[in-house]
Design an enzyme around this catalytic site. Structure first.
Site, mmCIF file in Angstrom:
data_model
loop_
_atom_site.group_PDB
_atom_site.id
_atom_site.type_symbol
_atom_site.label_atom_id
_atom_site.label_comp_id
_atom_site.label_asym_id
_atom_site.label_seq_id
_atom_site.Cartn_x
_atom_site.Cartn_y
_atom_site.Cartn_z
ATOM 1 N N LYS A 257 -2.645 7.056 0.873
ATOM 2 C CA LYS A 257 -2.252 7.533 2.257
ATOM 3 C C LYS A 257 -1.033 8.377 2.475
ATOM 4 C CE LYS A 257 -2.090 4.863 6.731
ATOM 5 N NZ LYS A 257 -3.289 5.520 7.425
ATOM 6 N N ARG B 246 0.927 -1.290 0.003
ATOM 7 C CA ARG B 246 0.085 0.015 -0.019
ATOM 8 C C ARG B 246 0.879 1.179 0.159
ATOM 9 N NH1 ARG B 246 -4.667 0.692 4.655
ATOM 10 N NH2 ARG B 246 -2.630 0.861 5.882
ATOM 11 N N GLU C 41 -16.132 6.419 5.665
ATOM 12 C CA GLU C 41 -15.314 5.682 6.965
ATOM 13 C C GLU C 41 -15.105 6.816 7.947
ATOM 14 O OE1 GLU C 41 -11.277 5.281 5.344
ATOM 15 O OE2 GLU C 41 -11.313 6.965 4.090
HETATM 16 N N1 PMP Z 1 -9.119 4.954 6.935
HETATM 17 C C1 PMP Z 1 -8.406 5.783 7.320
HETATM 18 C C2 PMP Z 1 -8.622 7.267 6.839
HETATM 19 C C3 PMP Z 1 -7.113 5.560 7.958
HETATM 20 O O1 PMP Z 1 -6.104 6.627 8.132
HETATM 21 C C4 PMP Z 1 -6.780 4.412 8.385
HETATM 22 C C5 PMP Z 1 -5.578 3.994 9.052
HETATM 23 N N2 PMP Z 1 -5.346 4.681 10.086
HETATM 24 C C6 PMP Z 1 -7.956 3.205 8.124
HETATM 25 C C7 PMP Z 1 -9.007 3.636 7.481
HETATM 26 C C8 PMP Z 1 -7.682 1.617 8.519
HETATM 27 O O2 PMP Z 1 -6.737 1.069 7.868
HETATM 28 P P1 PMP Z 1 -5.734 0.102 8.357
HETATM 29 O O3 PMP Z 1 -6.807 -1.113 8.715
HETATM 30 O O4 PMP Z 1 -4.982 -0.265 7.091
HETATM 31 O O5 PMP Z 1 -4.847 0.457 9.581
#
Ligand code: PMP
Length: 286
Positions: A151, A52, A184
Protein backbone atom coordinates in the site's frame (compact mmCIF):
# COMPACT_ATOMS: atom_id res chain seq x y z
CA UNK A 1 -11.64 24.15 16.65
CA UNK A 2 -9.21 23.25 13.92
CA UNK A 3 -8.42 19.61 13.22
CA UNK A 4 -5.16 18.49 14.82
CA UNK A 5 -2.79 16.45 12.69
CA UNK A 6 -0.09 14.24 14.15
CA UNK A 7 3.31 14.79 12.52
CA UNK A 8 6.38 13.16 14.07
CA UNK A 9 5.12 13.27 17.64
CA UNK A 10 3.55 16.73 17.47
CA UNK A 11 -0.14 17.56 17.15
CA UNK A 12 -0.40 20.56 14.83
CA UNK A 13 -3.32 22.57 13.50
CA UNK A 14 -4.32 21.35 10.05
CA UNK A 15 -3.04 24.59 8.45
CA UNK A 16 0.35 24.23 10.14
CA UNK A 17 0.76 20.51 9.41
CA UNK A 18 3.33 20.63 6.62
CA UNK A 19 6.21 18.61 5.23
CA UNK A 20 9.14 19.51 2.99
CA UNK A 21 8.70 19.88 -0.77
CA UNK A 22 11.90 17.79 -0.95
CA UNK A 23 10.15 14.87 0.76
CA UNK A 24 10.39 11.84 -1.50
CA UNK A 25 6.81 10.99 -0.60
CA UNK A 26 5.89 14.06 -2.66
CA UNK A 27 8.68 13.93 -5.26
CA UNK A 28 8.38 10.21 -6.02
CA UNK A 29 5.37 8.73 -4.21
CA UNK A 30 8.00 7.08 -2.05
CA UNK A 31 6.22 6.05 1.12
CA UNK A 32 3.40 3.90 2.47
CA UNK A 33 -0.01 4.45 4.00
CA UNK A 34 -3.02 2.90 5.68
CA UNK A 35 -6.71 3.77 5.91
CA UNK A 36 -8.47 2.57 9.05
CA UNK A 37 -11.86 3.01 10.68
CA UNK A 38 -12.85 3.85 14.19
CA UNK A 39 -16.21 2.55 15.40
CA UNK A 40 -17.63 3.46 18.83
CA UNK A 41 -14.23 4.84 19.82
CA UNK A 42 -12.35 1.65 18.89
CA UNK A 43 -9.95 1.34 15.97
CA UNK A 44 -11.17 -1.55 13.84
CA UNK A 45 -8.49 -4.24 13.24
CA UNK A 46 -5.83 -1.83 14.47
CA UNK A 47 -3.14 -4.52 14.74
CA UNK A 48 -3.84 -5.86 11.25
CA UNK A 49 -3.53 -2.39 9.73
CA UNK A 50 -0.26 -1.73 11.57
CA UNK A 51 1.07 -5.13 10.46
CA UNK A 52 0.22 -4.28 6.85
CA UNK A 53 1.81 -0.82 7.15
CA UNK A 54 5.02 -2.36 8.49
CA UNK A 55 4.95 -5.04 5.76
CA UNK A 56 4.50 -2.35 3.06
CA UNK A 57 7.37 -0.34 4.57
CA UNK A 58 9.61 -3.40 4.69
CA UNK A 59 8.82 -4.15 1.05
CA UNK A 60 10.13 -0.73 0.04
CA UNK A 61 13.10 -0.80 2.50
CA UNK A 62 11.64 1.98 4.62
CA UNK A 63 12.21 1.90 8.33
CA UNK A 64 9.33 3.39 10.29
CA UNK A 65 10.93 5.48 13.07
CA UNK A 66 8.73 4.15 15.87
CA UNK A 67 7.34 0.88 17.16
CA UNK A 68 3.87 -0.47 16.39
CA UNK A 69 2.93 0.18 20.03
CA UNK A 70 4.05 3.81 19.75
CA UNK A 71 2.09 4.19 16.51
CA UNK A 72 -1.04 2.68 18.09
CA UNK A 73 -0.67 5.10 21.00
CA UNK A 74 -0.22 8.04 18.62
CA UNK A 75 -3.39 7.00 16.76
CA UNK A 76 -5.38 6.89 20.01
CA UNK A 77 -4.01 10.32 20.97
CA UNK A 78 -4.94 11.81 17.59
CA UNK A 79 -8.46 10.40 17.83
CA UNK A 80 -8.88 11.71 21.37
CA UNK A 81 -7.64 15.25 20.70
CA UNK A 82 -10.01 15.51 17.74
CA UNK A 83 -12.91 13.84 19.62
CA UNK A 84 -13.31 11.32 16.81
CA UNK A 85 -15.45 8.37 17.92
CA UNK A 86 -16.67 7.17 14.55
CA UNK A 87 -14.38 8.15 11.74
CA UNK A 88 -11.56 7.44 9.38
CA UNK A 89 -7.85 7.41 10.15
CA UNK A 90 -5.11 7.89 7.57
CA UNK A 91 -1.57 6.82 8.47
CA UNK A 92 1.19 8.02 6.17
CA UNK A 93 4.90 7.35 6.38
CA UNK A 94 7.03 9.12 3.79
CA UNK A 95 10.67 8.46 2.91
CA UNK A 96 11.52 11.93 4.21
CA UNK A 97 13.29 14.94 2.69
CA UNK A 98 16.22 14.20 0.42
CA UNK A 99 17.91 15.48 -2.70
CA UNK A 100 16.23 15.83 -6.06
CA UNK A 101 17.69 12.47 -7.08
CA UNK A 102 15.99 9.11 -6.49
CA UNK A 103 18.49 7.81 -3.97
CA UNK A 104 16.57 6.96 -0.78
CA UNK A 105 19.85 6.79 1.16
CA UNK A 106 20.14 10.55 0.73
CA UNK A 107 16.90 11.19 2.58
CA UNK A 108 16.56 11.75 6.29
CA UNK A 109 13.75 11.62 8.79
CA UNK A 110 10.82 9.65 7.44
CA UNK A 111 7.69 11.65 8.21
CA UNK A 112 4.94 9.96 10.22
CA UNK A 113 1.57 11.57 9.69
CA UNK A 114 -1.76 10.63 11.29
CA UNK A 115 -5.01 12.24 10.19
CA UNK A 116 -8.29 11.43 11.97
CA UNK A 117 -11.28 12.87 10.19
CA UNK A 118 -14.88 12.27 9.19
CA UNK A 119 -15.41 9.42 6.80
CA UNK A 120 -16.41 9.92 3.18
CA UNK A 121 -18.47 6.90 2.19
CA UNK A 122 -20.44 6.36 -0.96
CA UNK A 123 -23.80 8.14 -0.56
CA UNK A 124 -26.41 6.10 1.36
CA UNK A 125 -28.61 5.66 -1.69
CA UNK A 126 -25.86 3.67 -3.44
CA UNK A 127 -26.02 1.03 -0.68
CA UNK A 128 -29.73 0.70 -1.40
CA UNK A 129 -29.67 0.62 -5.18
CA UNK A 130 -26.16 -0.79 -5.68
CA UNK A 131 -23.09 0.64 -7.40
CA UNK A 132 -22.71 0.90 -11.15
CA UNK A 133 -19.17 -0.10 -12.10
CA UNK A 134 -17.15 -0.58 -15.29
CA UNK A 135 -14.07 -2.54 -16.30
CA UNK A 136 -11.16 -0.15 -16.78
CA UNK A 137 -8.82 -0.34 -19.76
CA UNK A 138 -5.96 0.37 -17.33
CA UNK A 139 -4.77 -2.94 -15.89
CA UNK A 140 -3.48 -3.39 -12.35
CA UNK A 141 0.29 -2.97 -11.87
CA UNK A 142 2.21 -6.09 -12.82
CA UNK A 143 3.12 -7.75 -9.49
CA UNK A 144 6.73 -8.08 -10.64
CA UNK A 145 6.89 -4.32 -11.31
CA UNK A 146 5.26 -2.90 -8.19
CA UNK A 147 3.45 -5.43 -6.07
CA UNK A 148 -0.18 -4.45 -5.43
CA UNK A 149 0.35 -6.03 -2.00
CA UNK A 150 2.26 -2.86 -1.07
CA UNK A 151 0.00 0.00 0.00
CA UNK A 152 2.40 2.63 -1.30
CA UNK A 153 1.94 6.35 -1.81
CA UNK A 154 2.16 5.67 -5.55
CA UNK A 155 -1.51 5.15 -6.39
CA UNK A 156 -1.35 6.38 -9.99
CA UNK A 157 -2.28 2.95 -11.33
CA UNK A 158 -5.54 3.08 -9.40
CA UNK A 159 -6.08 6.79 -10.09
CA UNK A 160 -5.88 6.24 -13.86
CA UNK A 161 -8.57 3.56 -13.60
CA UNK A 162 -10.61 5.82 -11.30
CA UNK A 163 -10.48 8.59 -13.93
CA UNK A 164 -11.96 6.15 -16.44
CA UNK A 165 -14.97 5.38 -14.27
CA UNK A 166 -15.50 8.99 -13.22
CA UNK A 167 -15.40 10.21 -16.85
CA UNK A 168 -18.07 7.67 -17.81
CA UNK A 169 -20.25 8.47 -14.81
CA UNK A 170 -19.68 5.26 -12.84
CA UNK A 171 -19.01 4.63 -9.18
CA UNK A 172 -16.01 2.30 -9.37
CA UNK A 173 -13.79 0.49 -11.86
CA UNK A 174 -12.82 -3.18 -12.01
CA UNK A 175 -9.12 -3.57 -12.74
CA UNK A 176 -7.94 -6.70 -14.52
CA UNK A 177 -4.44 -8.07 -13.97
CA UNK A 178 -1.74 -8.67 -16.59
CA UNK A 179 -3.30 -12.09 -17.32
CA UNK A 180 -6.70 -10.56 -18.01
CA UNK A 181 -8.16 -11.90 -14.77
CA UNK A 182 -10.22 -9.80 -12.40
CA UNK A 183 -7.97 -8.29 -9.73
CA UNK A 184 -9.83 -5.69 -7.67
CA UNK A 185 -11.36 -2.22 -7.87
CA UNK A 186 -9.44 1.03 -7.51
CA UNK A 187 -9.86 1.16 -3.73
CA UNK A 188 -11.86 -1.95 -2.88
CA UNK A 189 -11.71 -5.73 -3.21
CA UNK A 190 -14.36 -7.52 -5.27
CA UNK A 191 -16.56 -10.53 -4.48
CA UNK A 192 -19.06 -12.57 -6.54
CA UNK A 193 -21.86 -14.89 -5.55
CA UNK A 194 -22.91 -17.68 -7.83
CA UNK A 195 -25.33 -20.46 -6.86
CA UNK A 196 -24.95 -19.57 -3.17
CA UNK A 197 -21.14 -19.75 -3.18
CA UNK A 198 -18.77 -16.85 -2.59
CA UNK A 199 -15.83 -16.13 -4.90
CA UNK A 200 -13.02 -13.58 -4.71
CA UNK A 201 -9.68 -13.31 -6.53
CA UNK A 202 -6.70 -14.90 -4.72
CA UNK A 203 -3.80 -12.77 -3.45
CA UNK A 204 -1.62 -13.88 -6.36
CA UNK A 205 -4.08 -12.26 -8.78
CA UNK A 206 -2.14 -9.08 -7.88
CA UNK A 207 -4.38 -7.43 -5.30
CA UNK A 208 -4.08 -5.64 -2.01
CA UNK A 209 -4.89 -8.06 0.80
CA UNK A 210 -7.86 -6.10 2.10
CA UNK A 211 -8.50 -6.28 5.82
CA UNK A 212 -12.23 -5.96 5.16
CA UNK A 213 -11.87 -8.75 2.57
CA UNK A 214 -10.42 -11.05 5.21
CA UNK A 215 -13.15 -10.21 7.73
CA UNK A 216 -15.88 -10.83 5.13
CA UNK A 217 -14.31 -14.18 4.17
CA UNK A 218 -14.44 -15.21 7.84
CA UNK A 219 -18.00 -13.96 8.30
CA UNK A 220 -19.12 -15.86 5.20
CA UNK A 221 -17.51 -19.09 6.44
CA UNK A 222 -19.20 -18.58 9.81
CA UNK A 223 -22.52 -18.18 8.00
CA UNK A 224 -21.96 -21.56 6.34
CA UNK A 225 -21.25 -20.11 2.89
CA UNK A 226 -18.66 -21.95 0.81
CA UNK A 227 -15.80 -19.60 -0.04
CA UNK A 228 -13.42 -19.81 -3.00
CA UNK A 229 -10.31 -17.69 -3.58
CA UNK A 230 -9.74 -18.55 -7.23
CA UNK A 231 -8.90 -16.68 -10.44
CA UNK A 232 -11.98 -14.97 -11.87
CA UNK A 233 -12.66 -13.53 -15.30
CA UNK A 234 -14.88 -10.71 -16.46
CA UNK A 235 -17.23 -13.44 -17.70
CA UNK A 236 -17.60 -14.69 -14.12
CA UNK A 237 -18.49 -11.18 -12.95
CA UNK A 238 -21.04 -10.58 -15.71
CA UNK A 239 -22.77 -13.92 -15.09
CA UNK A 240 -22.69 -13.71 -11.27
CA UNK A 241 -25.91 -13.67 -9.24
CA UNK A 242 -24.53 -10.98 -6.97
CA UNK A 243 -21.45 -8.75 -6.86
CA UNK A 244 -20.17 -6.61 -4.01
CA UNK A 245 -17.08 -4.64 -3.01
CA UNK A 246 -15.28 -4.42 0.33
CA UNK A 247 -12.97 -1.83 1.85
CA UNK A 248 -12.36 0.03 5.08
CA UNK A 249 -14.16 3.12 3.77
CA UNK A 250 -16.81 1.35 1.64
CA UNK A 251 -17.41 -1.53 4.13
CA UNK A 252 -19.64 -3.94 2.12
CA UNK A 253 -21.02 -2.18 -0.96
CA UNK A 254 -23.47 -3.98 -3.28
CA UNK A 255 -22.97 -3.69 -7.05
CA UNK A 256 -26.05 -3.73 -9.28
CA UNK A 257 -24.53 -3.02 -12.68
CA UNK A 258 -21.24 -3.99 -14.37
CA UNK A 259 -20.29 -2.73 -17.83
CA UNK A 260 -23.85 -1.51 -18.47
CA UNK A 261 -25.36 -4.90 -17.64
CA UNK A 262 -27.58 -5.66 -14.68
CA UNK A 263 -26.17 -8.13 -12.15
CA UNK A 264 -28.83 -10.64 -11.09
CA UNK A 265 -32.13 -8.78 -11.00
CA UNK A 266 -30.35 -5.41 -10.95
CA UNK A 267 -30.75 -4.92 -7.21
CA UNK A 268 -28.49 -5.81 -4.26
CA UNK A 269 -28.81 -9.55 -3.67
CA UNK A 270 -29.85 -11.38 -0.47
CA UNK A 271 -26.44 -12.88 0.39
CA UNK A 272 -24.76 -9.50 -0.12
CA UNK A 273 -27.29 -7.82 2.16
CA UNK A 274 -26.89 -10.55 4.77
CA UNK A 275 -23.07 -10.20 4.75
CA UNK A 276 -23.37 -6.42 4.87
CA UNK A 277 -25.58 -6.78 7.95
CA UNK A 278 -23.20 -9.28 9.58
CA UNK A 279 -20.30 -6.93 8.89
CA UNK A 280 -22.10 -3.96 10.49
CA UNK A 281 -22.89 -6.02 13.57
CA UNK A 282 -19.31 -7.30 13.75
CA UNK A 283 -17.66 -3.88 13.57
CA UNK A 284 -19.91 -2.56 16.31
CA UNK A 285 -19.08 -5.56 18.44
CA UNK A 286 -22.64 -6.86 18.58
N1 PMP B 1 -7.73 -2.63 -2.78
C1 PMP B 1 -7.14 -1.42 -2.85
C2 PMP B 1 -6.37 -1.08 -4.07
C3 PMP B 1 -7.25 -0.52 -1.78
O1 PMP B 1 -6.65 0.67 -1.85
C4 PMP B 1 -7.99 -0.88 -0.64
C5 PMP B 1 -8.09 0.05 0.55
N2 PMP B 1 -8.63 1.27 0.23
C6 PMP B 1 -8.63 -2.14 -0.62
C7 PMP B 1 -8.45 -2.99 -1.70
C8 PMP B 1 -9.43 -2.57 0.57
O2 PMP B 1 -8.59 -2.81 1.65
P1 PMP B 1 -9.08 -2.67 3.16
O3 PMP B 1 -10.26 -3.57 3.32
O4 PMP B 1 -7.94 -3.11 3.98
O5 PMP B 1 -9.45 -1.25 3.37
Amino acid sequence: MSLKIFINGKLLDKDDAKISVYDHGLLYGDGVFEGMRCYNGRVFKHREHLDRLWMSARAICLEIPMTKEQMAHAVEKTLAVNSVVDGYIRLVVTRGAGTLGLNPDKTSDPQVIIIADAIELYPDELYVKGLSIVTAATIRNHPAALSPRIKSLNYLNNILAKIECIRTGHDEAIMLNHKGEVAECTGDNIFLIKAGKLYTPPLDAGILEGITRNVVLDLAREAGIKVFEIPLTRHDVLTADEVFLTGSAAEVAPVSEVDHRAIGNGRPGPITLDLKDRFHKYVRGE
